[in-house]
Scaffold this motif. Sequence first.
Motif, short mmCIF file in Angstrom:
data_model
loop_
_atom_site.label_atom_id
_atom_site.label_comp_id
_atom_site.label_asym_id
_atom_site.label_seq_id
_atom_site.Cartn_x
_atom_site.Cartn_y
_atom_site.Cartn_z
N LYS A 6 0.85 -1.21 0.00
CA LYS A 6 0.00 0.00 0.00
C LYS A 6 0.88 1.25 0.00
O LYS A 6 0.58 2.23 -0.70
N ASP A 118 -1.13 4.91 4.04
CA ASP A 118 -2.00 3.76 3.84
C ASP A 118 -3.18 3.96 4.78
O ASP A 118 -3.12 4.74 5.73
N GLU A 119 -4.26 3.24 4.52
CA GLU A 119 -5.52 3.54 5.22
C GLU A 119 -5.45 3.37 6.73
O GLU A 119 -6.28 3.91 7.46
N SER A 120 -4.44 2.65 7.23
CA SER A 120 -4.33 2.44 8.69
C SER A 120 -4.06 3.76 9.42
O SER A 120 -4.24 3.85 10.63
N ARG A 122 -5.62 6.60 8.86
CA ARG A 122 -6.78 7.50 8.88
C ARG A 122 -7.57 7.31 10.17
O ARG A 122 -7.88 6.19 10.57
N SER A 208 -4.68 8.08 0.05
CA SER A 208 -4.76 6.99 1.02
C SER A 208 -4.89 5.65 0.28
O SER A 208 -5.85 5.45 -0.47
N THR A 210 -5.74 1.85 -0.15
CA THR A 210 -6.63 0.82 0.40
C THR A 210 -6.35 -0.51 -0.32
O THR A 210 -5.49 -0.57 -1.21
N GLU A 211 -7.10 -1.53 0.04
CA GLU A 211 -6.97 -2.83 -0.63
C GLU A 211 -7.25 -2.71 -2.13
O GLU A 211 -6.70 -3.45 -2.94
N ASP A 215 -7.29 6.24 -2.72
CA ASP A 215 -8.34 7.27 -2.63
C ASP A 215 -7.70 8.64 -2.52
O ASP A 215 -6.66 8.79 -1.88
#
Length: 218
Positions: A6, A118-120, A122, A208, A210-211, A215
């Motif tokens: 990511k 990476d989304e972690s 946020r 960001s 994500t899988e 985004d």
Amino acid sequence: MDQNAKKQAVAKAAIQYVENDSIVGVGTGSTVNFFIEELGKIKDKIEGAVSSSEASTKQLKALGIEVFELNEVSNLSVYIDGADEVTEHKHMIKGGGAALTREKIVAGAAKTFVCIVDESKRVPVLGRFPLPVEVIPMARSFVARELVKLGGDPEYRQGVVTDNKNVILDVHNLEILNPRELEQTINNIPGVVTNGIFALRGADIVLSATETGVDTFK
Ligand code: 5RP
């Protein structure tokens, strides 16, 4: 997709914000390390970089990217950096890598701040990640006592000296509901160089990973 994949994806996506023949502001950290790798691939299209840490400078130079002093540069179109936490308001906690002061300076000088995570990273509210505060060494205990008065639980980051020869206090247990105000309040404590809340100058764009893709939040 693992976290490194990511980070790599978001680093690749950030390249679209790099203008031809420009000098690029470059942050610090493992996500930015992937970005520097990507920058290396287009190094002939840029003039060079302004770096926010000795670590990033070393990596940039190893790839043959010229590193300019910020004092030599009057126009920085974009600054690209990671974050430890970022909200929907594009406020961040930064400084996990102890580079927060130079990061804040280069971010402040840039027209556009692109935050790559990476989304972690946020979060709805800042503060679960301990807030890094860079402190002049002789002020460490005094500043720690002042941070306790603000409701935090400061911890001296043992063995870490910043690029500016200062120390870091990591402040636990803060729920940062008003980041702009707290950023100013902490910066006003004598002996604080800066703190890791980036709200007065937040990001302009957050990318960001994500899988399923990257985004974009503007
Ligand atoms: C360094 C920083 C980094 O941007 C932040 O710690 C995020 O790092 P990583 O990309 O390794 O998770 O503020 O001072």
